[in-house]
Design a protein around this motif. Structure first.
Motif, PDB file in Angstrom:
ATOM      1  N   THR A  20       0.847  -1.185   0.000  1.00  0.00           N
ATOM      2  CA  THR A  20       0.000   0.000   0.000  1.00  0.00           C
ATOM      3  C   THR A  20       0.885   1.238   0.000  1.00  0.00           C
ATOM      4  O   THR A  20       2.044   1.186   0.409  1.00  0.00           O
ATOM      5  CB  THR A  20      -0.931   0.029   1.233  1.00  0.00           C
ATOM      6  OG1 THR A  20      -1.758   1.207   1.181  1.00  0.00           O
ATOM      7  CG2 THR A  20      -0.134   0.032   2.529  1.00  0.00           C
ATOM      8  N   ASP A  42      -5.377  -0.288  -4.399  1.00  0.00           N
ATOM      9  CA  ASP A  42      -4.582  -1.354  -3.795  1.00  0.00           C
ATOM     10  C   ASP A  42      -5.119  -2.714  -4.228  1.00  0.00           C
ATOM     11  O   ASP A  42      -6.335  -2.912  -4.371  1.00  0.00           O
ATOM     12  CB  ASP A  42      -4.644  -1.281  -2.260  1.00  0.00           C
ATOM     13  CG  ASP A  42      -3.798  -0.161  -1.678  1.00  0.00           C
ATOM     14  OD1 ASP A  42      -3.066   0.491  -2.441  1.00  0.00           O
ATOM     15  OD2 ASP A  42      -3.878   0.048  -0.452  1.00  0.00           O
ATOM     16  N   GLY A  67       5.954  -0.722   1.769  1.00  0.00           N
ATOM     17  CA  GLY A  67       4.926   0.228   1.462  1.00  0.00           C
ATOM     18  C   GLY A  67       5.531   1.468   0.815  1.00  0.00           C
ATOM     19  O   GLY A  67       6.571   1.363   0.167  1.00  0.00           O
ATOM     20  N   ARG A  73      -1.676  -1.845   6.473  1.00  0.00           N
ATOM     21  CA  ARG A  73      -2.635  -2.731   5.813  1.00  0.00           C
ATOM     22  C   ARG A  73      -3.046  -3.846   6.777  1.00  0.00           C
ATOM     23  O   ARG A  73      -2.212  -4.599   7.285  1.00  0.00           O
ATOM     24  CB  ARG A  73      -2.014  -3.317   4.544  1.00  0.00           C
ATOM     25  CG  ARG A  73      -2.977  -4.170   3.761  1.00  0.00           C
ATOM     26  CD  ARG A  73      -2.560  -4.388   2.338  1.00  0.00           C
ATOM     27  NE  ARG A  73      -3.443  -5.374   1.732  1.00  0.00           N
ATOM     28  CZ  ARG A  73      -3.758  -5.454   0.455  1.00  0.00           C
ATOM     29  NH1 ARG A  73      -3.242  -4.570  -0.390  1.00  0.00           N
ATOM     30  NH2 ARG A  73      -4.562  -6.388   0.001  1.00  0.00           N
ATOM     31  N   HIS A 278       1.594  -1.394  -5.472  1.00  0.00           N
ATOM     32  CA  HIS A 278       0.307  -1.657  -4.804  1.00  0.00           C
ATOM     33  C   HIS A 278      -0.811  -1.876  -5.806  1.00  0.00           C
ATOM     34  O   HIS A 278      -1.877  -2.386  -5.456  1.00  0.00           O
ATOM     35  CB  HIS A 278      -0.039  -0.494  -3.867  1.00  0.00           C
ATOM     36  CG  HIS A 278      -0.418   0.771  -4.580  1.00  0.00           C
ATOM     37  ND1 HIS A 278      -1.692   1.292  -4.548  1.00  0.00           N
ATOM     38  CD2 HIS A 278       0.305   1.624  -5.360  1.00  0.00           C
ATOM     39  CE1 HIS A 278      -1.731   2.404  -5.268  1.00  0.00           C
ATOM     40  NE2 HIS A 278      -0.528   2.625  -5.763  1.00  0.00           N
TER      41      HIS A 278
END
Length: 369
Positions: A20, A42, A67, A73, A278
């Protein structure tokens, strides 16, 4: 010449996965240009498990969940466990600020083999300024201590730029005092938010050489696993220094060939490393924003084996400028992301390297060198 190779010749050793772009910090060098919100683009959990099923064809290798902030997440541990069940080794790259006692236990229970936590200063003032969040340093150190108590292998990552280069000896000392297993140093790559600070903050030229020479000296003395990343010329320096030691009759230690601290070569983008965004886009690395394909449209194996950019990066004869004639090109490659970020051409010469290949000084007369 290093040819393209038949399918199966190249296998991923490290796959970095941006789960993400959501994050709780605002780091000034961030590759992802992170935001507080999870992106609606995502990958879903179902898409993630489908991708893991495809990646499992290449197991075992190391899957680094990153990330943004991967702990942002909620299903990160379900993803980690699913990958573990498919014989994939899992690591986690985090800013460490979200790791409390409960989170540390969940990380351990998920079977994550190593957690890398970023420390970009030797004290709160430097780190917190870089990370854009007061208290980030203390929280990251606490996270390391909690993971250590549970026996989880830890690693400190430091992105080196002008604001903290002078603190490197202190950061290394802190890493040793905290009892982590590894210390990885990253030279800033001009990408994402890093584009806005590259001119005044990027370490390059002779200054980079001095830092990498220092780092090599520390690798001989420290008990930690030391690795330079986004600094492929370090692998040229390493070989130069080892050759000098052999000529002097000194004992040269063996290089690790397996595990997380294996010594391979400089830039591994597209040959042993790749990055998944993502949104499911595959890139040679997280700092080289040229897509090799989307996993929402094309299977991973097809992208890995057939993507034109991967084919380019596997042929050292395509390297341009002094990288193309350098005697160290097969152990260095130059940073392909830095070349792209500075010139728009991922095959251009490494812009931060000051080494001059022997061929630049070769006598042009036949038979004379």
């Amino acid at each position: 010449m290093q040819a393209h190779g038949k399918p199966g010749t190249y296998r991923p050793r490290l796959v970095f996965w941006e789960l993400t772009t959501g994050c709780n910090l605002r780091c000034i060098h961030c590759r992802a240009s992170a935001t507080e919100l999870m992106s609606p683009d995502d990958l879903t959990y179902a898409e993630c498990t489908g991708i893991i099923d495809q990646l499992a064809e290449f197991a075992p290798f190391i899957l680094v969940l990153s990330g943004g902030e991967p702990l942002w997440r909620r299903d990160v541990f379900d993803i980690a466990k699913y990958a573990r069940d498919r014989r994939i080794r899992v690591a986690l790259a985090t800013n460490g600020t979200l790791i409390d006692e409960a989170m540390a236990q969940r990380i351990a229970d998920a079977g994550i083999e190593r957690v890398s936590i970023s420390l970009d200063g030797a004290d709160p003032v430097t780190h917190d300024t870089f990370r854009g969040h007061k208290g980030a340093f203390a929280a990251a150190v606490k996270g390391i201590e909690l993971l250590k108590e549970l026996g989880v292998s830890t690693q400190i990552n430091t992105t080196v730029s002008r604001h903290n280069a002078h603190e490197l000896p202190r950061i290394l000392k802190l890493a040793e005092e905290l009892g982590v297993q590894a210390f990885h140093m990253f030279l800033l790559v001009p990408v994402g938010c890093g584009l806005t600070i590259k001119d005044e903050q990027a370490i390059q030229g002779e200054e980079a050489e001095e830092i990498l020479e220092w780092f090599y000296e520390q690798s001989l003395a420290s008990k930690l696993e030391l690795k330079a990343t986004c600094a492929p010329h370090y692998y040229r320096i390493m070989r130069q220094r080892r050759a000098e030691a052999r000529r002097a009759g000194e004992k040269v230690p063996e290089l690790a060939k397996e595990g997380m601290h294996a010594v391979t070569k400089g830039c591994l983008a597209g040959t042993a490393v790749c990055f998944i965004s993502h949104q499911g886009e595959v890139f040679p690395c997280g700092y080289l924003p040229v897509s090799a394909g989307s996993l929402r449209e094309t299977p991973f194996r097809e992208i890995w084996e057939k993507a034109p950019i991967f084919q380019d990066l596997r042929d050292t004869e395509k390297l341009e400028g002094k990288c193309g004639i350098c005697e160290f090109k097969n152990v260095c490659m130059g940073c392909r992301a830095r070349a792209y970020g500075m010139t728009g051409d991922y095959l251009a010469e490494e812009p931060f390297c000051v080494y001059e290949p022997r061929k630049l000084h070769a006598d042009p007369r036949p038979g004379v060198q």
